[in-house]
Design a protein around this motif. Structure first.
Motif, PDB file in Angstrom:
ATOM      1  N   LEU A 380       0.831  -1.213   0.000  1.00 14.82           N
ATOM      2  CA  LEU A 380       0.000   0.000   0.000  1.00 14.82           C
ATOM      3  C   LEU A 380       0.862   1.259   0.000  1.00 14.82           C
ATOM      4  N   ASN A 381       1.952   1.231   0.745  1.00  9.54           N
ATOM      5  CA  ASN A 381       2.849   2.385   0.739  1.00  9.54           C
ATOM      6  C   ASN A 381       3.488   2.560  -0.633  1.00  9.54           C
ATOM      7  N   ASP A 382       3.780   1.459  -1.288  1.00 15.42           N
ATOM      8  CA  ASP A 382       4.381   1.503  -2.617  1.00 15.42           C
ATOM      9  C   ASP A 382       3.420   2.133  -3.631  1.00 15.42           C
ATOM     10  N   ILE A 383       2.110   1.899  -3.433  1.00 12.54           N
ATOM     11  CA  ILE A 383       1.113   2.430  -4.370  1.00 12.54           C
ATOM     12  C   ILE A 383       0.717   3.859  -4.011  1.00 12.54           C
ATOM     13  N   ARG A 391      15.583  -3.012  -4.069  1.00 14.45           N
ATOM     14  CA  ARG A 391      16.538  -3.910  -4.725  1.00 14.45           C
ATOM     15  C   ARG A 391      15.827  -5.063  -5.430  1.00 14.45           C
ATOM     16  N   PHE A 392      14.695  -5.503  -4.875  1.00 14.95           N
ATOM     17  CA  PHE A 392      14.047  -6.719  -5.373  1.00 14.95           C
ATOM     18  C   PHE A 392      12.982  -6.450  -6.430  1.00 14.95           C
ATOM     19  N   LYS A 393      12.746  -5.158  -6.719  1.00 11.41           N
ATOM     20  CA  LYS A 393      11.814  -4.790  -7.792  1.00 11.41           C
ATOM     21  C   LYS A 393      10.472  -5.515  -7.627  1.00 11.41           C
ATOM     22  N   ARG A 394       9.852  -5.302  -6.468  1.00 18.44           N
ATOM     23  CA  ARG A 394       8.607  -6.005  -6.158  1.00 18.44           C
ATOM     24  C   ARG A 394       7.373  -5.414  -6.839  1.00 18.44           C
ATOM     25  N   ALA A 395       7.452  -4.146  -7.250  1.00 14.61           N
ATOM     26  CA  ALA A 395       6.314  -3.536  -7.947  1.00 14.61           C
ATOM     27  C   ALA A 395       6.041  -4.292  -9.246  1.00 14.61           C
TER      28      ALA A 395
END
Length: 430
Positions: A380-383, A391-395
């Motif tokens: 939610l914070n990412d959005i 580093r892990f490119k989770r989006a």
């Protein structure tokens, strides 16, 4: 002039609260919700009451489904959040992009290869962004598995054995709702397994090449119940005497949220959220086995069953330098039947590394807080918040969304035809 990013939300059912509650609470400073759009006015009214009474937010405008374009024109949102029935995702995703909006969509991105191709073409045509909300990527233990593999802990991954268990509370719930019709959901190999197939793509850094699968309805459904000696049946649970002592029954009149979202909204569209899991008309599988070869030559065996005594999964990664085993037990839940933070919440987890020529050891993982193993708040914070360098490119974008569902879509075709399916033959990426 406000710098807040403006959103409208399509589909105000069970999954919608996950998004609108976040905007109304933690992300008020960066995001603003302008409107709901749904086929059902009662459901939108309930969501508005939740916004004001539960989250202290203002009511937002409401639009019926046929007013979608009018809503975009009047509200002028930056992005559209799509949480409608799976089979309608592509319509809203594509039209939103054509009208100049970005999209945040619930998984699965869509349910079949034709709709998937339409979305891929629309992204290419419009240049807009589609974000698929794979919250499981963000759970600390899932990120740790990615880190271990990326760091070469077991060398090159050669095979994966993945067993996911849905229990008699959560698993059964898919057979009460619209998901029980494969036209709506793509079956569990698309609707649910999109999470799992995305995780494997994410973990091993590859994508599916060839898929073979078996699947059947072996537990739910009237015929299976009859074979086990069941003689008392009912169409829906709420108000039915035959459902009174059935542990699989969902009594919506006993749950305020389910009553407000669904029971009180039935008069508008006839949708019944509490159908019997042992009724007729179920055409999705409850028992599935899939084999996948990835483009990096790794092989996966995958099992999904929807009627088991506990909820969670076991996975093993085999590599050229050893093996990783992970076991996760999750909190059981019914969608919209309780607090969102309990959805997929952890009860227990373990990660063990077995080096090829050394003693095995446990891997410590930080405790995630919130739903989906602690992944929900981070997603939610990412959005809606302020994303940090990852580093892990989770989006996940539309390509990730497509690659995850294409494993399930290929598996569905394999079940129908008895043949192995090449994923590259299903859609064309730009």
């Amino acid at each position: 002039m406000s710098n807040k990013k403006k959103y409208v939300l399509v589909g105000s059912g069970g999954r919608a609260e996950f998004f609108y509650s976040a905007i109304a609470t933690s992300f008020r400073d960066t995001s603003e919700l302008l409107a709901f759009c749904d086929t059902n006015q009662t459901r939108m009214n309930y969501a508005n009451r939740q916004l004001t009474n539960k989250y202290g937010y203002h009511q937002v405008n409401t639009y019926k489904a046929e007013q979608f374009e009018e809503m975009i024109a009047k509200e002028r949102p930056d992005a559209v959040i799509v949480t409608s029935v799976d089979r309608t995702h592509h319509s809203y995703i594509i039209r939103a992009m054509e009208l100049g909006c970005d999209v945040v969509t619930e998984k699965p991105m869509t349910v079949d290869e034709n709709k998937c191709q339409e979305i891929l073409d629309a992204v290419e045509r419009t240049g807009r962004n589609v974000r698929v909300t794979f919250n499981y990527r963000y759970a600390p233990h899932h990120t740790k598995a990615r880190e271990l593999i990326e760091d070469g802990t077991i060398g090159k991954v050669t095979s994966v054995h993945f067993e996911w268990l849905l229990n008699t509370q959560h698993g059964a719930d898919y057979f009460r709702r619209w998901h029980r019709d494969k036209r709506n959901s793509g079956g569990l190999l698309v609707h649910k397994s999109t999470h799992h197939f995305d995780l494997v793509n994410f973990w091993i850094g590859s994508e599916p090449d060839t898929v073979f699968a078996f699947g059947d309805l072996l537990f739910y459904g009237k015929e299976n119940a009859e074979q086990r000696g069941v003689t008392k049946f009912y169409d829906r649970a709420t108000g039915s005497p035959n459902a009174k002592d059935d542990p699989f029954a969902l009594h919506m009149d006993e749950n305020e949220n389910l009553k407000g979202l669904y029971l009180d909204a039935e008069h508008e569209d006839g949708y019944r959220r509490d159908q019997s899991v042992f009724g007729d008309g179920i055409n999705i599988e409850d028992t599935m086995g899939v084999m996948v070869r990835y483009k990096n030559n790794a092989i996966m065996t995958y099992s999904l069953n929807a009627y088991l005594p506990w909820e969670g999964y076991r996975i093993a990664f085999n590599g050229t330098k050893g093996r990783i085993e992970m076991t996760v037990v999750e909190q059981s839940y019914v969608n919209s039947g309780g607090e969102k933070s309990q959805e997929g919440a952890l009860k227990d987890k373990s990660i063990t590394v077995f080096p090829m020529f050394a003693a095995p050891y446990e891997v410590e993982v930080e405790e995630g807080v919130g739903g989906h193993g602690g992944g929900d708040p981070v997603l939610l914070n990412d959005i809606f918040g302020t994303p940090v360098e990852d580093r892990f490119k989770r989006a996940a974008n539309h390509i990730d969304g497509a690659r995850s569902i294409l494993t399930g879509i290929a598996a569905n075709r394999s079940i129908r035809t008895g043949q192995a399916v090449r994923v590259d033959e299903l859609v064309k990426f730009h």
